[in-house]
Design an enzyme around this catalytic site. Structure first.
Site, PDB file in Angstrom:
ATOM      1  N   ASN A   1      -4.524   1.898 -13.260  1.00  0.00           N
ATOM      2  CA  ASN A   1      -3.577   1.002 -12.600  1.00  0.00           C
ATOM      3  C   ASN A   1      -2.169   1.550 -12.809  1.00  0.00           C
ATOM      4  O   ASN A   1      -1.919   2.282 -13.772  1.00  0.00           O
ATOM      5  CB  ASN A   1      -3.675  -0.393 -13.231  1.00  0.00           C
ATOM      6  CG  ASN A   1      -2.714  -1.390 -12.588  1.00  0.00           C
ATOM      7  OD1 ASN A   1      -2.590  -1.439 -11.354  1.00  0.00           O
ATOM      8  ND2 ASN A   1      -2.013  -2.167 -13.401  1.00  0.00           N
TER       9      ASN A   1
ATOM     10  N   MET B   1      -3.780  -7.327  -7.173  1.00  0.00           N
ATOM     11  CA  MET B   1      -3.285  -8.436  -7.985  1.00  0.00           C
ATOM     12  C   MET B   1      -4.419  -9.333  -8.477  1.00  0.00           C
ATOM     13  O   MET B   1      -4.439 -10.536  -8.197  1.00  0.00           O
ATOM     14  CB  MET B   1      -2.286  -9.271  -7.165  1.00  0.00           C
ATOM     15  CG  MET B   1      -1.171  -8.473  -6.545  1.00  0.00           C
ATOM     16  SD  MET B   1      -0.111  -7.732  -7.777  1.00  0.00           S
ATOM     17  CE  MET B   1       0.865  -9.151  -8.195  1.00  0.00           C
TER      18      MET B   1
ATOM     19  N   LYS C   1     -15.725 -15.275 -10.681  1.00  0.00           N
ATOM     20  CA  LYS C   1     -15.097 -13.944 -10.733  1.00  0.00           C
ATOM     21  C   LYS C   1     -16.160 -12.878 -10.921  1.00  0.00           C
ATOM     22  O   LYS C   1     -16.062 -11.764 -10.407  1.00  0.00           O
ATOM     23  CB  LYS C   1     -14.089 -13.894 -11.882  1.00  0.00           C
ATOM     24  CG  LYS C   1     -12.877 -14.719 -11.555  1.00  0.00           C
ATOM     25  CD  LYS C   1     -11.825 -14.677 -12.634  1.00  0.00           C
ATOM     26  CE  LYS C   1     -10.640 -15.496 -12.147  1.00  0.00           C
ATOM     27  NZ  LYS C   1      -9.695 -15.818 -13.193  1.00  0.00           N
TER      28      LYS C   1
ATOM     29  N   HIS D   1       1.763   0.165 -13.283  1.00  0.00           N
ATOM     30  CA  HIS D   1       2.536  -1.041 -13.553  1.00  0.00           C
ATOM     31  C   HIS D   1       4.025  -0.663 -13.536  1.00  0.00           C
ATOM     32  O   HIS D   1       4.410   0.328 -14.159  1.00  0.00           O
ATOM     33  CB  HIS D   1       2.136  -1.610 -14.926  1.00  0.00           C
ATOM     34  CG  HIS D   1       2.841  -2.881 -15.245  1.00  0.00           C
ATOM     35  ND1 HIS D   1       2.594  -4.053 -14.564  1.00  0.00           N
ATOM     36  CD2 HIS D   1       3.808  -3.167 -16.151  1.00  0.00           C
ATOM     37  CE1 HIS D   1       3.382  -5.004 -15.039  1.00  0.00           C
ATOM     38  NE2 HIS D   1       4.114  -4.498 -16.002  1.00  0.00           N
TER      39      HIS D   1
ATOM     40  N   GLY E   1       0.775  -1.245   0.000  1.00  0.00           N
ATOM     41  CA  GLY E   1       0.000   0.000   0.000  1.00  0.00           C
ATOM     42  C   GLY E   1       0.801   1.287   0.000  1.00  0.00           C
ATOM     43  O   GLY E   1       0.293   2.335   0.415  1.00  0.00           O
ATOM     44  N   SER E   2       2.043   1.250  -0.504  1.00  0.00           N
ATOM     45  CA  SER E   2       2.812   2.508  -0.493  1.00  0.00           C
ATOM     46  C   SER E   2       2.247   3.511  -1.500  1.00  0.00           C
ATOM     47  O   SER E   2       2.210   4.714  -1.223  1.00  0.00           O
ATOM     48  CB  SER E   2       4.303   2.256  -0.732  1.00  0.00           C
ATOM     49  OG  SER E   2       4.549   1.860  -2.059  1.00  0.00           O
TER      50      SER E   2
ATOM     51  N   LEU F   1      -7.292  -9.688 -11.953  1.00  0.00           N
ATOM     52  CA  LEU F   1      -7.845  -9.120 -13.190  1.00  0.00           C
ATOM     53  C   LEU F   1      -9.308  -8.753 -12.969  1.00  0.00           C
ATOM     54  O   LEU F   1      -9.999  -9.373 -12.159  1.00  0.00           O
ATOM     55  CB  LEU F   1      -7.748 -10.145 -14.325  1.00  0.00           C
ATOM     56  CG  LEU F   1      -6.340 -10.430 -14.858  1.00  0.00           C
ATOM     57  CD1 LEU F   1      -6.401 -11.491 -15.953  1.00  0.00           C
ATOM     58  CD2 LEU F   1      -5.681  -9.163 -15.394  1.00  0.00           C
TER      59      LEU F   1
HETATM   60  C1  GRF Z   1       3.936  -1.443  -7.266  1.00  0.00           C
HETATM   61  O1  GRF Z   1       5.239  -1.720  -7.695  1.00  0.00           O
HETATM   62  C2  GRF Z   1       2.989  -1.319  -8.418  1.00  0.00           C
HETATM   63  O2  GRF Z   1       3.594  -0.808  -9.572  1.00  0.00           O
HETATM   64  C3  GRF Z   1       2.570  -2.745  -8.674  1.00  0.00           C
HETATM   65  O3  GRF Z   1       2.487  -3.305  -7.389  1.00  0.00           O
HETATM   66  C4  GRF Z   1       3.336  -2.607  -6.493  1.00  0.00           C
HETATM   67  C5  GRF Z   1       2.467  -2.155  -5.355  1.00  0.00           C
HETATM   68  O4  GRF Z   1       3.211  -1.576  -4.319  1.00  0.00           O
HETATM   69  N1  GRF Z   1       1.342  -2.787  -9.429  1.00  0.00           N
HETATM   70  P1  GRF Z   1       2.455  -0.834  -3.148  1.00  0.00           P
HETATM   71  O5  GRF Z   1       1.454  -1.836  -2.570  1.00  0.00           O
HETATM   72  O6  GRF Z   1       1.781   0.365  -3.708  1.00  0.00           O
HETATM   73  O7  GRF Z   1       3.503  -0.478  -2.137  1.00  0.00           O
END
Ligand code: GRF
Length: 205
Positions: free
Chosen positions: A107, A90, A65, A109, A12-13, A92
């Site tokens: 999102n 994580m 789903k 990535h 969750g950063s 879809l």
């Molecule tokens: C990040 O690297 C993001 O790009 C990917 O998952 C990670 C999530 O990190 N989708 P955080 O939970 O936001 O710390």
């Protein structure tokens, strides 16, 4: 003010960064709800500490789903959500979910799409030997990291980098890029054209 939902599975950063920017008033939105598909996601406690409502929705409690996403949509509707922000979520999304929020789900990535989609993108890029890596914020469709690109940031891969140091460099850029794009979206400055996305200039008065 837009109503934001953040969906998480882990640390969750990125979520914390976006919440902080809303608190500072840099983003014209407020995070109304955080939804996780993992009960033990550290992001949930972090969200609660901000007084944000949280929900854990487990796939194992649903027969498909589609039923799972129906539940998520029901929660989102309850908060009158304008923008759904996936931050390390994580899972879809089904077509029903995507269609319920057209061009309103984003999102981040940790790679320069369309290269290195899917899991462990930083490692995929590192192992491939790229000299420039980075991160991408994109609209979400039913595919894996296939939606339209909104914005990207690049980092240089140095000789002495390891997967870990590269991942850290990319994360630092993620923490700048994601709040910036969410800010643009909250100001209705992300214009979707047929084949690409255009960013509208800030009003200069
Ligand atoms: C990040 O690297 C993001 O790009 C990917 O998952 C990670 C999530 O990190 N989708 P955080 O939970 O936001 O710390």
């Amino acid at each position: 003010m837009k109503n934001l939902a953040i969906m998480v599975s882990g640390r969750g950063s990125n979520m914390v960064n976006i919440v902080e920017e809303t608190k500072k008033g840099n983003i014209k939105g407020r995070v109304k709800v955080v939804i996780s598909n993992k009960a033990d996601a550290p992001a949930l406690e972090k969200a609660k500490a901000y007084g944000i409502d949280t929900y854990t929705v487990l796939q194992s409690d649903f027969s498909s789903k589609s039923e799972y996403d129906k539940k998520v949509i029901e929660i989102l509707k309850g908060y009158d959500i304008d923008l759904v922000v996936l931050a390390g979520y994580m899972k879809l999304l089904t077509k029903e979910f995507v269609d319920a929020y057209p061009n309103r789900i984003v999102n981040i990535h940790p790679a320069l799409l369309p290269s290195f989609r899917g899991l462990d993108a930083q490692k995929q890029a590192f192992d491939f030997g790229v000299k420039i890596a980075g991160c991408t914020v994109h609209f979400v469709d039913e595919g894996m990291d296939t939606g339209k690109i909104i914005a990207q940031r690049a980092v240089i891969v140095d000789e002495e980098d390891t997967v870990e140091s590269l991942t850290e460099k990319i994360l630092k850029e993620e923490h700048k890029l994601y709040p910036y794009v969410v800010k643009l979206l909250c100001e209705d400055r992300v214009i979707v054209e047929e084949n690409k996305i255009r960013i509208k200039e800030e009003d200069s008065h």
